[in-house]
Design a protein around this motif. Structure first.
Motif, PDB file in Angstrom:
ATOM      1  N   LEU B 178     -10.671  62.081  88.142  1.00 61.21           N
ATOM      2  CA  LEU B 178     -10.574  62.981  87.032  1.00 61.21           C
ATOM      3  C   LEU B 178      -8.849  62.144  86.297  1.00 61.21           C
ATOM      4  O   LEU B 178      -9.188  61.509  85.284  1.00 61.21           O
ATOM      5  N   LEU B 243     -16.762  60.413  85.263  1.00 60.58           N
ATOM      6  CA  LEU B 243     -15.917  62.014  84.540  1.00 60.58           C
ATOM      7  C   LEU B 243     -17.555  62.933  84.480  1.00 60.58           C
ATOM      8  O   LEU B 243     -17.248  64.033  84.107  1.00 60.58           O
ATOM      9  N   LEU B 247     -16.972  66.726  85.127  1.00 61.21           N
ATOM     10  CA  LEU B 247     -17.596  67.901  84.040  1.00 61.21           C
ATOM     11  C   LEU B 247     -18.430  68.513  84.687  1.00 61.21           C
ATOM     12  O   LEU B 247     -18.735  69.692  83.986  1.00 61.21           O
ATOM     13  N   ASP B 248     -19.748  67.940  85.416  1.00 62.63           N
ATOM     14  CA  ASP B 248     -20.425  69.236  85.923  1.00 62.63           C
ATOM     15  C   ASP B 248     -20.182  69.863  87.542  1.00 62.63           C
ATOM     16  O   ASP B 248     -20.083  71.069  86.432  1.00 62.63           O
ATOM     17  N   SER B 250     -16.958  70.729  86.370  1.00 67.09           N
ATOM     18  CA  SER B 250     -16.141  71.947  86.026  1.00 67.09           C
ATOM     19  C   SER B 250     -16.991  72.837  85.436  1.00 67.09           C
ATOM     20  O   SER B 250     -16.836  74.924  85.778  1.00 67.09           O
ATOM     21  N   ARG B 251     -18.203  72.359  84.790  1.00 64.49           N
ATOM     22  CA  ARG B 251     -18.981  73.845  84.666  1.00 64.49           C
ATOM     23  C   ARG B 251     -20.029  74.114  85.953  1.00 64.49           C
ATOM     24  O   ARG B 251     -19.660  75.962  85.732  1.00 64.49           O
ATOM     25  N   THR B 257     -11.932  71.675  82.151  1.00 64.07           N
ATOM     26  CA  THR B 257     -11.212  70.319  82.541  1.00 64.07           C
ATOM     27  C   THR B 257     -11.060  69.603  80.466  1.00 64.07           C
ATOM     28  O   THR B 257     -11.612  68.636  81.249  1.00 64.07           O
ATOM     29  N   GLY B 261     -12.220  66.034  80.129  1.00 61.42           N
ATOM     30  CA  GLY B 261     -13.458  66.277  78.542  1.00 61.42           C
ATOM     31  C   GLY B 261     -13.050  65.350  77.697  1.00 61.42           C
ATOM     32  O   GLY B 261     -14.331  64.439  77.246  1.00 61.42           O
ATOM     33  N   PHE B 264     -13.573  61.856  79.073  1.00 63.03           N
ATOM     34  CA  PHE B 264     -14.991  60.816  79.588  1.00 63.03           C
ATOM     35  C   PHE B 264     -15.252  61.304  77.779  1.00 63.03           C
ATOM     36  O   PHE B 264     -16.149  60.307  77.777  1.00 63.03           O
ATOM     37  N   GLN B 265     -15.426  62.104  76.479  1.00 69.47           N
ATOM     38  CA  GLN B 265     -15.538  61.579  75.246  1.00 69.47           C
ATOM     39  C   GLN B 265     -15.519  59.836  75.333  1.00 69.47           C
ATOM     40  O   GLN B 265     -15.911  59.252  74.345  1.00 69.47           O
TER      41      GLN B 265
END
Lengths: 303, 303
Positions: B178, B243, B247-248, B250-251, B257, B261, B264-265
């Protein structure tokens, strides 16, 4: 009696140390601040001035260490400002964090009034200010550098001469603040994410500081979280301000800064939740509040 | 002839070095990979195996260094997988980056088949892998640690024993990723922002690496940008993957996060723009493309 007269406007945690460093190196220093208590405390080190004009009168070097460009403008050019009191040819060392555009405008106005202007934002924290060991990111004319040099020698351990035009020093400082702000927010996100995953966050600190995920800010700020100490070494509001300047510059120059924008929102949320004056590691408390996590607490905590 | 048999599945930039390090320290090492060229190259250091089953047969220690959890699952439990070929009581050292949940599931399945399992993600890059100087973030049972220890000693300079359950090592690795991912994206944003402001970005590198805005990743990746060298030391696609895992997680854990996020984009945009296999400092090229900036270029550049 050949001491050089210097004045320091703004006796906060940085300015106070800078004023004391100047006095220690033999300057005849006048200091003032809107906070009367700080002025009184400075009397042990130099001349405690009751106004900006009083401090500026006769000063060859004027150091301005206030919060932002607007305050710097008032200090210099307000109705009670320093510009009217300074002798012609005096140098203004402008150390507040501001946009390059503001630094350029202030410099132009100072120069139009027969003053020299050094764009000279600082880095290093209160302790290094007190030790005369700051890092200064400076730009300005050769004449401004020459006039300011003895004071810079007294206040700084490391002087970067970044260019001959005001605004360049400010730009370097803002690039640093972009990174510093993102890294603080990321450190707070990562350490609370680790807590959510059930990890020993003291161990996380040990591992990350020895790994590729480390940053200067992670290493410096996470201990505040581990100790539960949110007394402000540097406040959340500093970064709502500084990342706000980054976003203004982003818009002015048509350059997208999405990571800084997201970090700004996290500082803004933390300030909105009532922690604006607490230490900037309080962003971790925001994440913890949102997700119902227990971070370490301490009797030294503000929150 | 009392050499311990070890197998390494995955002879990429990390696995190859790990296999060579094991051979150097006296293990009888079998290595294999889907890339036949890598297998052939390994023949100079150990047994070049034509299949996973061939490599695993008789191995006391099986090191899996593939891209992700899905590949690790195929290596261990696929139709041609290692689990059927390994002797009972052998230890699997699982070093691919994956979520804690995946590490737990793989460990449970391995243990159900009479194997030991060490959750052992790695950090340090290809050169340290070749030198046997990796950092290993490991968790697992005492029995798994005991059985794996000689191989860990051969491959790692620093071994963190992070807990007695698989999944903990993976969680530490993901917290590091992260931060690493955010810091790369922030470094690319900051250095191109500096370029947009007209600054000398070589000077920016010098100033920032000596200032509070520094990170391990800024210091390591910005030279790629200064040299215009985007040949992949570590690819953009590694961070869309890592990342993505953050995010997985995180969900799954209901923990926000937002900074990760956003980072990641930026990696996803860079991959979408055709640079997924280039060096992850290519995120800077994306910002430059968007804003029409000229970054340094080099004959070594991929783009």
């Amino acid at each position: 009696m050949d001491k050089t007269n210097a004045a320091v406007i703004g006796l906060g945690s940085m300015g106070f140390g800078m004023a004391v460093s100047l006095a220690r190196k033999g300057f005849d220093v006048a200091g003032t601040d809107v906070n009367a208590e700080a002025v009184q405390r400075f009397a042990a080190h130099g001349r405690a001035a009751r106004s900006i004009a009083e401090a500026a009168t006769g000063a060859a070097i004027l150091v301005v260490v206030v919060v932002n460009a607007a305050q710097t403008r008032t200090v210099l050019f307000g109705p009670e400002g320093a510009a009217n009191a300074l002798p012609k040819g005096a140098v203004v060392i402008s150390s507040a964090t501001m946009s390059p555009k503001d630094a350029e405008a202030l410099a132009a106005e100072a120069e139009a009034r027969g003053l020299l202007y050094l764009d000279a934002p600082i880095s290093g924290g209160a302790q290094r200010a007190a030790e005369g060991a700051l890092t200064v990111l400076a730009s300005g004319s050769d004449a401004a550098f020459a006039k300011a040099q003895p004071a810079l020698d007294a206040m700084a351990q490391k002087l970067y001469k970044l260019g001959d035009k005001p605004g360049i020093g400010a730009a370097f400082k803002m690039v640093n603040q972009l990174l510093a702000g993102v890294h603080i927010a990321a450190a707070c996100e990562a350490i609370t994410f680790a807590k959510r995953l059930g990890l020993d966050i003291g161990k996380v600190y040990e591992v990350i500081t020895a790994a590729a995920g480390n940053s200067w800010m992670f290493e410096n700020r996470v201990p505040h979280i581990l100790e539960g100490d949110y007394s402000p070494k540097s406040a959340v509001d500093i970064f709502t301000k500084d990342l706000g300047i980054v976003l203004d510059m982003s818009r002015d120059t048509k350059f997208p800064t999405p990571i800084a924008g997201q970090a700004f929102q996290m500082f803004m949320m933390t300030a909105a939740a009532g922690m604006g004056r607490d230490d900037d590691a309080s962003v971790a408390r925001l994440y913890a509040q949102i997700a119902g996590l227990d971070l370490p607490s301490s009797i030294k905590s503000n929150g």
